[in-house]
Design a protein around this motif. Structure first.
Motif, PDB file in Angstrom:
ATOM      1  N   ALA A 128     -80.839 -17.193  20.096  1.00 41.20           N
ATOM      2  CA  ALA A 128     -82.018 -17.257  19.227  1.00 41.20           C
ATOM      3  C   ALA A 128     -82.083 -18.584  18.485  1.00 41.20           C
ATOM      4  N   HIS A 129     -80.932 -19.189  18.234  1.00 47.78           N
ATOM      5  CA  HIS A 129     -80.883 -20.471  17.534  1.00 47.78           C
ATOM      6  C   HIS A 129     -81.258 -21.633  18.449  1.00 47.78           C
ATOM      7  N   PHE A 130     -81.178 -21.433  19.761  1.00 50.31           N
ATOM      8  CA  PHE A 130     -81.493 -22.496  20.714  1.00 50.31           C
ATOM      9  C   PHE A 130     -82.563 -22.007  21.694  1.00 50.31           C
ATOM     10  N   PRO A 131     -83.752 -21.676  21.207  1.00 48.67           N
ATOM     11  CA  PRO A 131     -84.766 -21.087  22.081  1.00 48.67           C
ATOM     12  C   PRO A 131     -85.351 -22.069  23.083  1.00 48.67           C
ATOM     13  N   GLU A 132     -85.117 -23.374  22.868  1.00 50.14           N
ATOM     14  CA  GLU A 132     -85.710 -24.360  23.781  1.00 50.14           C
ATOM     15  C   GLU A 132     -84.890 -24.590  25.045  1.00 50.14           C
ATOM     16  N   MET A 133     -83.661 -24.054  25.103  1.00 51.04           N
ATOM     17  CA  MET A 133     -82.791 -24.317  26.247  1.00 51.04           C
ATOM     18  C   MET A 133     -83.125 -23.377  27.396  1.00 51.04           C
ATOM     19  N   PRO A 134     -83.625 -23.891  28.540  1.00 54.54           N
ATOM     20  CA  PRO A 134     -83.985 -23.026  29.666  1.00 54.54           C
ATOM     21  C   PRO A 134     -82.748 -22.479  30.373  1.00 54.54           C
ATOM     22  N   LEU A 135     -82.766 -21.177  30.639  1.00 55.84           N
ATOM     23  CA  LEU A 135     -81.621 -20.480  31.203  1.00 55.84           C
ATOM     24  C   LEU A 135     -81.960 -19.853  32.544  1.00 55.84           C
ATOM     25  N   VAL A 136     -80.949 -19.760  33.404  1.00 54.77           N
ATOM     26  CA  VAL A 136     -81.059 -19.044  34.668  1.00 54.77           C
ATOM     27  C   VAL A 136     -79.996 -17.960  34.682  1.00 54.77           C
ATOM     28  N   SER A 137     -80.379 -16.751  35.023  1.00 57.62           N
ATOM     29  CA  SER A 137     -79.432 -15.659  35.186  1.00 57.62           C
ATOM     30  C   SER A 137     -79.085 -15.515  36.664  1.00 57.62           C
ATOM     31  N   ILE A 138     -77.909 -14.962  36.940  1.00 62.35           N
ATOM     32  CA  ILE A 138     -77.490 -14.762  38.332  1.00 62.35           C
ATOM     33  C   ILE A 138     -77.744 -13.329  38.798  1.00 62.35           C
ATOM     34  N   SER A 139     -78.287 -12.504  37.893  1.00 60.69           N
ATOM     35  CA  SER A 139     -78.819 -11.187  38.233  1.00 60.69           C
ATOM     36  C   SER A 139     -79.746 -10.778  37.103  1.00 60.69           C
ATOM     37  N   ASN A 140     -80.652  -9.872  37.384  1.00 64.89           N
ATOM     38  CA  ASN A 140     -81.538  -9.379  36.327  1.00 64.89           C
ATOM     39  C   ASN A 140     -80.758  -8.553  35.310  1.00 64.89           C
TER      40      ASN A 140
END
Length: 371
Positions: A128-140
């Motif tokens: 929540a403190h870094f909302p600008e960092m785009p993330l990829v998950s390896i599963s839903n």
């Protein structure tokens, strides 16, 4: 494109023995190089790659007896990336969230694939403190505990199609357990299931220092009985024979597995998977096609005949369709290209608005346009 792949330093890329994250980074890196992209890999100095290697520690930290604290080495890794960051179109991180404070001002050029579990209470306020960092998950399933985090995609791991040769007529009739000896992986369940089913079990697994007591007190006594063979850690070349000659892979986890690379390694060999429900399992195993998903050891024993009768050619075919390194790399390339387009659009809008508005107003206009 010019892409930096930033790997953990605990294992080499690829790892000599166990190491799921570093293995996934290796397959992605090699496929991107094969496709013609210019890749720079930040990793341990004993890594082997077709990309340009930037060694950030002489050898993998886990195998270096002189390393007592990993933090200084990881800080050096991040600083080496920072020094060269302007050279790259995309900075693709695989080191959890260590880099967030240092690279948040360059969030638009970063992509972070999360490889570990995300259901821990400390994670939610951090993301929540870094909302600008785009993330990829390896599963839903991995991203489910973080509904407010900035996940932009799920990309399943993939393997090179020629990595493992499928075995459609295995010469042995044992069950396989491959991975790590730990309470959440439940090798004790695997032993109980194999004995109840009347089938031999071979265990190829590493024992981390943190799990030595668990192995000594819980698992070692179970090995004294009949039908169980403990092999220890095996390397990549040994996996094909180990998994390919198995009648089935047992995956009796007791935790929210983020992906479970061993499941698709077994499928690549044509070997069906009998897995406990949890984490990503339901996304990876297709019931009645590549294996079966159960809730208990008793159910696992009951399902065993069905799993052993599955068509191993169909198992391999589904692996090729769903879990190739080519597919994985293609999905990441689409994300990289989307990032580049968004940055180009932002720069263009800023330049246009900048002629008629103060800089802060121009940034606000860009933000509104992107959102």
């Amino acid at each position: 494109m010019k892409i930096a792949q930033i790997a953990p330093l605990f294992e080499s890329v690829p790892p000599r023995l166990y190491g799921g994250t570093e293995r996934a980074v290796h397959y992605l890196t090699e496929e991107l190089v094969r496709q013609g992209h210019k890749i720079t890999l930040f990793a341990s100095g004993d890594s082997i790659t077709s990309a340009e290697l930037v060694p950030c520690t002489p050898r993998a930290l886990r195998l270096d007896p002189d390393v007592a604290n990993s933090t200084p080495h990881q800080m050096v890794l991040l600083d080496k990336v920072r020094e060269r960051s302007v050279e790259f179109d995309v900075l693709h991180f695989h080191v959890d969230y260590l880099h967030f404070p240092l690279f948040r001002t360059e969030a638009g050029r970063t992509l972070t694939t999360l490889h570990g579990r995300q259901d821990l209470p400390d994670h939610l306020p951090f993301y929540a403190h870094f909302p600008e960092m785009p993330l990829v998950s390896i599963s839903n399933a991995q991203r489910a505990p973080l509904p407010r985090a900035n996940f932009i995609s799920t990309v399943y791991h993939g393997l090179p199609l020629d990595l493992h040769k499928p075995a459609y007529d295995p010469r042995d009739n044992y069950l396989a357990f491959l991975g790590r000896i730990s309470p959440e992986k439940r090798p004790d369940r695997a032993i109980a299931i194999a004995r109840a089913a009347g089938l031999p079990l071979k265990i190829a697994a590493k024992i981390d220092h943190a799990d030595e007591v668990y192995f000594r007190d819980t698992i070692a006594p179970l090995l004294d009985g009949p039908g169980v063979e403990f092999i220890g850690e095996i390397n990549e070349s040994e996996k094909t024979e180990f998994l390919g000659n198995a009648a089935a892979l047992l995956f009796p986890i007791d935790w929210p597995e983020p992906f479970g690379l061993v499941m698709i390694e077994a499928m690549a060999c044509g070997t069906p998977v009998l897995a406990f429900r949890g984490g990503s399992v339901a996304e990876i195993v297709e019931e009645g096609i590549t294996g079966s998903i159960v809730e208990s050891a008793d159910e696992a024993v009951q399902r065993m005949p069905k799993v052993l009768s599955l068509d191993r050619k169909a198992v391999r075919a589904r692996f090729e369709e769903r879990f190739s390194a080519t597919r994985m790399a293609a999905e990441y390339v689409k994300l990289y290209q989307k990032m580049l387009r968004m940055r180009a659009s932002e720069h263009h809008l800023l330049s246009m608005v900048g002629h008629s508005a103060p800089h802060s107003h121009a940034r606000a206009a860009v933000a509104n346009d992107v959102n």
